[in-house]
Design a protein around this motif. Structure first.
Motif, short mmCIF file in Angstrom:
data_model
loop_
_atom_site.label_atom_id
_atom_site.label_comp_id
_atom_site.label_asym_id
_atom_site.label_seq_id
_atom_site.Cartn_x
_atom_site.Cartn_y
_atom_site.Cartn_z
N THR A 13 -1.09 -7.33 -9.86
CA THR A 13 -1.71 -8.18 -8.84
C THR A 13 -1.66 -7.51 -7.48
O THR A 13 -0.80 -6.70 -7.21
CB THR A 13 -0.95 -9.51 -8.75
N GLY A 14 -2.57 -7.85 -6.64
CA GLY A 14 -2.58 -7.32 -5.29
C GLY A 14 -1.42 -7.92 -4.52
O GLY A 14 -0.90 -8.97 -4.88
N GLY A 15 -0.97 -7.27 -3.50
CA GLY A 15 0.15 -7.85 -2.77
C GLY A 15 0.84 -6.82 -1.91
O GLY A 15 0.26 -5.80 -1.54
N ASP A 16 2.08 -7.12 -1.58
CA ASP A 16 2.85 -6.28 -0.67
C ASP A 16 2.99 -4.84 -1.14
O ASP A 16 3.17 -3.94 -0.33
CB ASP A 16 4.26 -6.86 -0.49
N TRP A 17 2.95 -4.61 -2.45
CA TRP A 17 3.27 -3.28 -2.96
C TRP A 17 2.06 -2.40 -3.24
O TRP A 17 2.20 -1.28 -3.71
CB TRP A 17 4.09 -3.42 -4.25
N ASP A 18 0.90 -2.90 -2.94
CA ASP A 18 -0.32 -2.16 -3.27
C ASP A 18 -0.39 -0.74 -2.70
O ASP A 18 -0.85 0.18 -3.36
CB ASP A 18 -1.55 -2.94 -2.80
N GLU A 19 0.09 -0.61 -1.49
CA GLU A 19 -0.02 0.71 -0.85
C GLU A 19 0.71 1.79 -1.63
O GLU A 19 0.37 2.97 -1.55
CB GLU A 19 0.55 0.66 0.58
N VAL A 20 1.71 1.37 -2.38
CA VAL A 20 2.54 2.33 -3.11
C VAL A 20 2.20 2.39 -4.59
O VAL A 20 2.11 3.46 -5.18
CB VAL A 20 4.03 1.96 -2.92
N THR A 73 0.19 14.56 2.17
CA THR A 73 0.80 13.28 2.50
C THR A 73 -0.30 12.38 3.07
O THR A 73 -1.39 12.84 3.38
CB THR A 73 1.90 13.47 3.56
N HIS A 74 0.04 11.10 3.19
CA HIS A 74 -0.97 10.16 3.71
C HIS A 74 -0.27 9.01 4.40
O HIS A 74 0.71 8.46 3.86
CB HIS A 74 -1.82 9.65 2.55
N THR A 75 -0.74 8.66 5.56
CA THR A 75 -0.13 7.53 6.28
C THR A 75 -0.92 6.26 5.98
O THR A 75 -2.14 6.21 6.14
CB THR A 75 -0.12 7.80 7.80
N THR A 76 -0.20 5.24 5.55
CA THR A 76 -0.88 3.99 5.17
C THR A 76 -1.19 3.14 6.39
O THR A 76 -0.76 3.45 7.50
CB THR A 76 0.00 3.15 4.22
N SER A 77 -1.92 2.07 6.15
CA SER A 77 -2.30 1.20 7.26
C SER A 77 -1.09 0.48 7.87
O SER A 77 -1.13 0.04 9.01
CB SER A 77 -3.35 0.18 6.82
N THR A 78 0.00 0.39 7.10
CA THR A 78 1.19 -0.24 7.70
C THR A 78 2.08 0.82 8.33
O THR A 78 3.21 0.53 8.73
CB THR A 78 2.01 -1.01 6.64
N GLY A 79 1.57 2.05 8.40
CA GLY A 79 2.33 3.09 9.08
C GLY A 79 3.36 3.80 8.22
O GLY A 79 4.28 4.44 8.74
N PHE A 80 3.22 3.69 6.92
CA PHE A 80 4.18 4.35 6.05
C PHE A 80 3.63 5.70 5.61
O PHE A 80 2.47 5.82 5.23
CB PHE A 80 4.46 3.48 4.82
N LEU A 81 4.47 6.74 5.66
CA LEU A 81 4.02 8.07 5.27
C LEU A 81 4.28 8.29 3.77
O LEU A 81 5.44 8.43 3.35
CB LEU A 81 4.76 9.14 6.09
N LEU A 82 3.23 8.32 2.97
CA LEU A 82 3.37 8.57 1.53
C LEU A 82 3.56 10.06 1.31
O LEU A 82 2.86 10.88 1.91
CB LEU A 82 2.11 8.11 0.79
N PRO A 83 4.47 10.45 0.40
CA PRO A 83 4.71 11.87 0.14
C PRO A 83 3.53 12.48 -0.62
O PRO A 83 2.72 11.76 -1.21
CB PRO A 83 5.97 11.86 -0.73
N SER A 84 3.43 13.80 -0.60
CA SER A 84 2.28 14.45 -1.23
C SER A 84 2.25 14.22 -2.74
O SER A 84 1.18 14.22 -3.35
CB SER A 84 2.26 15.95 -0.91
N ILE A 85 3.40 14.00 -3.35
CA ILE A 85 3.40 13.78 -4.79
C ILE A 85 2.61 12.53 -5.17
O ILE A 85 2.11 12.40 -6.29
CB ILE A 85 4.85 13.71 -5.36
#
Lengths: 190, 248
Positions: free
Chosen positions: A63-70, A5-17
């Motif tokens: 495009t870059g933007g709000d959804w990039d982290e995902v 898993t990985h925690t993003t800079s906005t504090g969201f925990l991405l799942p291991s998948i």
């Protein structure tokens, strides 16, 4: 080479998948792709709730933007291609956790990380606890209150849906006012 | 074609009497006798024809094909009948011929499986079977192969004629244990789940065809792995999820 898993800079925990390279490719085997779409749906709704995002467009994959982290994972150099995202959006609309908004196009969806029925309850609750029952309110006062609420920045199409649902149970009424739309909330007579 | 005695051979069996009984309900006795005679005549003629031209049927593929077509159109199944090999065996001594060809096809498919992963082009199969048979075998056609593979069906070994983008191929995949898949799974374990064609070519000396077929089967047919089409090295990588290590 464990996938984590990985925690993003906005504090969201991405799942291991999300750390698995094949997760970003549209799978040719239908059964496998069904699983992929299910996982992306969960992830997208979860992230939308976390960031209070309501819209997701096919072009957000480019495009870059709000959804990039995902929609991208730069640690493994993978991105979700627009075609795959389009397919995932279609799946979400079919499952009624999103709707094409505006209508009659398929490039942009309004996400229901909270269902319209749930929004209706939240709305009514907020009107009640802020002492605004039986007062005529403008839509603007709801989406842009002085104190942040769960309704802050809610898109108008979604707000309308929630109000319509409340109207059906006699808990809200749309009022035509001078410059815009208004609504009055009330508790139904017992 | 029905195997259960729809052909002329069926009229030899005990059920004949019963059939005629049913038949006679709607047709008069004289008509039945007439029909019976006609069938007997026809059978004699066909038998005579077959024996007269036995050698030609054996050696000439186009004649053999025509004979087969004729049998089909009359509703005679050359493979049906009490004796193994049916009609062919009874009159022409060809029953063994069909099965012999079947064995040769299996032989070629098994020995080339290493090379091609269980998928062989029709033309090559014919070439190799002909080599096995030698000069005395007579020439073999695609039609002969197709017919012979039909007889292999009841064995359940999965022999099938398939068409891949215009080219006719014969697939011979063993149903239960696919050794190639086991090899791929082993490699996947060694590499955190990721397998590419090049790995199989370099480390296991497979042909590219065999590697591609095996991996694509696992992906599409069996749903055993996931595709990554953004792989930096090879463009196309296959991930075996069961071999991937996941953190909880």
């Amino acid at each position: 080479m464990a996938l984590s898993t990985h925690t993003t800079s906005t504090g969201f925990l991405l799942p291991s998948i999300h750390s698995a390279p094949p997760f970003f490719t549209q799978q040719p085997n239908p059964a496998t792709e069904a699983i992929v779409i299910e996982q992306w749906t969960k992830l997208i709704l979860s992230y939308a709730r976390h960031r209070n995002l309501f819209y997701l467009r096919v072009e957000d994959a480019e495009t870059g933007g709000d959804w990039d982290e995902v929609l991208r994972n730069d640690r493994i150099n993978r991105r979700l291609p627009p075609t795959h995202l389009s397919s995932i959006l279609a799946g979400m609309v079919a499952k009624n956790v999103a709707t094409y908004e505006p209508a009659k196009q398929t490039r942009s969806v309004l996400l229901y990380w909270r269902l319209p029925e749930e929004w209706a309850e939240v709305l009514h609750q907020w009107a009640s606890t802020t002492g605004q029952m039986n007062t005529i309110m403008t839509f603007y006062e709801i989406t842009d209150p002085p104190v942040n609420s769960p309704l802050t920045n809610i898109p108008l199409p979604l707000l309308r849906k929630a109000i319509t649902i409340l109207a059906k149970s006699n808990r809200a009424q749309i009022i035509a006012i001078a410059d815009g739309e208004g609504v009055r909330f009330f508790t139904p007579a017992k | 074609m029905h195997r259960r005695g729809v052909g002329l051979a069926a009229f030899d069996r005990k059920q004949t009497t019963k059939r005629f009984e049913e038949l006679s309900n709607s047709i008069s006795q004289s008509q039945v006798t007439h029909l019976n005679n006609q069938l007997a005549q026809f059978r004699t003629a066909l038998t005579h024809f077959a024996s007269t031209h036995r050698d030609k049927i054996k050696s000439d593929p186009s004649f053999r094909h025509a004979f087969q077509q004729m049998c089909t159109s009359i509703g005679v199944d050359p493979l049906a009948g009490p004796r193994k090999g049916g009609w062919w065996a009874e009159l022409l001594g060809l029953g063994d011929w069909q099965y012999e060809l079947g064995v040769q096809i299996v032989d070629v498919c098994v020995s080339t499986r290493e090379r091609n992963g269980g998928l062989i082009e029709m033309a090559e199969l014919i070439r190799m079977v002909s080599k096995l048979r030698g000069v005395s075998g007579g020439s073999i056609t695609e039609d002969d192969i197709v017919q012979s593979i039909k007889t292999l069906e009841p064995l359940g070994a999965g022999y099938q004629v398939v068409d891949i983008s215009g080219r006719k191929m014969v697939r011979s995949v063993v149903k239960e244990l696919d050794d190639d898949q086991t090899t791929i799974l082993g490699l996947a374990q060694e590499h955190g789940g990721r397998v590419v064609e090049d790995m199989l070519i370099q480390r296991r000396q497979w042909s590219r065809e065999r590697a591609r077929t095996a991996l694509e089967n696992m992906l599409l047919r069996d749903g055993l792995c996931w595709l990554d089409d953004q792989d930096e090295e090879c463009g196309r990588a296959y991930w075996v999820t069961s071999a991937m290590k996941w953190e909880a």
